[in-house]
Scaffold this active site. Structure first.
Site, mmCIF file in Angstrom:
data_model
loop_
_atom_site.group_PDB
_atom_site.id
_atom_site.type_symbol
_atom_site.label_atom_id
_atom_site.label_comp_id
_atom_site.label_asym_id
_atom_site.label_seq_id
_atom_site.Cartn_x
_atom_site.Cartn_y
_atom_site.Cartn_z
ATOM 1 N N LYS A 221 0.824 -1.223 0.000
ATOM 2 C CA LYS A 221 0.000 0.000 0.000
ATOM 3 C C LYS A 221 0.854 1.267 0.000
ATOM 4 O O LYS A 221 2.013 1.266 0.410
ATOM 5 C CB LYS A 221 -0.959 -0.026 1.192
ATOM 6 C CG LYS A 221 -1.991 -1.156 1.065
ATOM 7 C CD LYS A 221 -3.406 -0.689 1.149
ATOM 8 C CE LYS A 221 -4.365 -1.790 0.726
ATOM 9 N NZ LYS A 221 -5.304 -2.173 1.764
ATOM 10 N N ARG A 255 -3.941 -9.942 4.776
ATOM 11 C CA ARG A 255 -4.280 -10.060 3.347
ATOM 12 C C ARG A 255 -3.068 -9.575 2.558
ATOM 13 O O ARG A 255 -2.699 -8.402 2.664
ATOM 14 C CB ARG A 255 -5.519 -9.212 3.049
ATOM 15 C CG ARG A 255 -6.014 -9.300 1.620
ATOM 16 C CD ARG A 255 -7.264 -8.440 1.424
ATOM 17 N NE ARG A 255 -7.742 -8.530 0.066
ATOM 18 C CZ ARG A 255 -7.294 -7.781 -0.927
ATOM 19 N NH1 ARG A 255 -6.361 -6.882 -0.718
ATOM 20 N NH2 ARG A 255 -7.772 -7.938 -2.150
HETATM 21 C C1 9MG Z 1 -10.095 -5.627 -1.662
HETATM 22 N N1 9MG Z 1 -9.164 -5.019 -0.727
HETATM 23 C C2 9MG Z 1 -8.138 -4.171 -1.027
HETATM 24 N N2 9MG Z 1 -7.515 -3.803 0.103
HETATM 25 C C3 9MG Z 1 -8.143 -4.437 1.118
HETATM 26 C C4 9MG Z 1 -7.967 -4.461 2.512
HETATM 27 O O1 9MG Z 1 -7.027 -3.735 3.107
HETATM 28 N N3 9MG Z 1 -8.792 -5.220 3.251
HETATM 29 C C5 9MG Z 1 -9.775 -5.953 2.653
HETATM 30 N N4 9MG Z 1 -10.577 -6.695 3.450
HETATM 31 N N5 9MG Z 1 -10.001 -5.968 1.332
HETATM 32 C C6 9MG Z 1 -9.197 -5.210 0.591
#
Ligand code: 9MG
Length: 280
Positions: A221, A255
């Site tokens: 990010k 994630r």
């Molecule tokens: C789809 N998506 C993109 N970034 C995300 C994040 O930080 N959390 C979740 N749950 N989905 C995300």
């Protein structure tokens, strides 16, 4: 702590890695959906081989400013990959905010709905409530993907995120969705400035107090770029560092794009837990 999903009751006593699978048209091929389906499936298999505990399939980019994908296009991208991914032996999550897509993927057997809109789009909460056991990830987002970074949130993010997640969670409980089906996500980067994203990590314990498992997504990010100066292609080390910090501070699911290095880093974290290796 457990996370109840359609087919699996996930034990969260060790951290879980959710591998990101983007199903987008293959820009290097004119093979259309067939080529992108094959590529996405190969990616699913690769991530499971690397130790992913959950696969998260998404057919629409959530990057700031990304255009929405029409319903039929989202279905055409997702469904063939989902059918195969469901045979790989791990829970399969679908990243969507559209109620029609939720209903269809849940009917096919998807385990988790991962919704960046936290079920605020029409019919979405009904779709999840109508299913008796799927898991759901409720994420905080300030604004909407097309404009969120143009007008990011003001002030202290932590109480705002917590208050928002409490509100959507209560609404879901009122529809009969059991507590153990729900995970919370602070939504790193979704309409927040780097300082706010990092305060959500520094004070993550405040989000844990309500007792829902926390799922976090720091992978590649822009806030990691903001503090390191690194472009997205070079954010592996900061992403793994953020994942380990999030787990150290109580997150149960991370994630990530880069499953293998995250799994390796978390093995070190597990081995070093207080009490690990203590003779019986
Ligand atoms: C789809 N998506 C993109 N970034 C995300 C994040 O930080 N959390 C979740 N749950 N989905 C995300």
């Amino acid at each position: 702590m457990f996370w109840q999903t359609s087919r699996f009751r996930l034990d969260l006593s060790r951290p879980r890695v959710m591998g990101i699978v983007n199903i987008t048209p293959d820009s290097f091929s004119d093979g259309g959906h067939f080529a992108s389906t094959r590529a996405a499936l190969a990616h699913c298999e690769q991530l499971v081989g690397q130790g992913a505990d959950i696969l998260d399939l998404g057919a629409e980019s959530t990057r700031p400013g990304s255009p929405p994908v029409p319903l039929e296009e989202e279905r055409a991208r997702l469904i063939p990959v989902l059918r195969e991914a469901l045979t790989l032996g791990v829970p399969v999550s679908v990243d969507t905010y559209k109620a029609e897509v939720m209903r269809e993927v849940l009917d096919l057997g998807a385990d988790i709905v991962n919704d960046i809109w936290a079920l605020r789009q029409p019919g979405a909460a009904d779709a999840v409530a109508a299913h008796g056991s799927c898991g759901v990830c409720l994420m905080h987002m300030h604004g909407e993907p097309q404009t969120m970074q143009l007008a990011p949130m003001d002030g202290d993010a932590v109480p705002q995120v917590r208050g928002f997640l409490r509100g959507v969670t209560e609404a879901l409980h009122a529809r009969g969705v059991a507590r153990e089906r729900i995970a919370w996500d602070p939504g790193v980067g979704f309409g927040k400035m780097p300082v706010q994203n990092f305060s959500l990590l520094a004070r993550q314990h405040e989000l844990l107090a309500d007792g829902y498992p926390l799922l976090v997504g720091w992978s590649r990010k822009s806030s990691l770029g903001a503090v390191t100066g690194l472009p997205v292609s070079e954010r592996l080390v900061p992403s793994v560092a953020a994942a380990v910090l999030a787990v150290e501070r109580g997150a149960r699911i991370v994630r990530v794009h880069d499953v293998a290095p995250t799994v390796a880093a978390l093995k070190v974290w597990v081995a070093a837990r207080p009490g690990a290796g203590t003779p019986d």
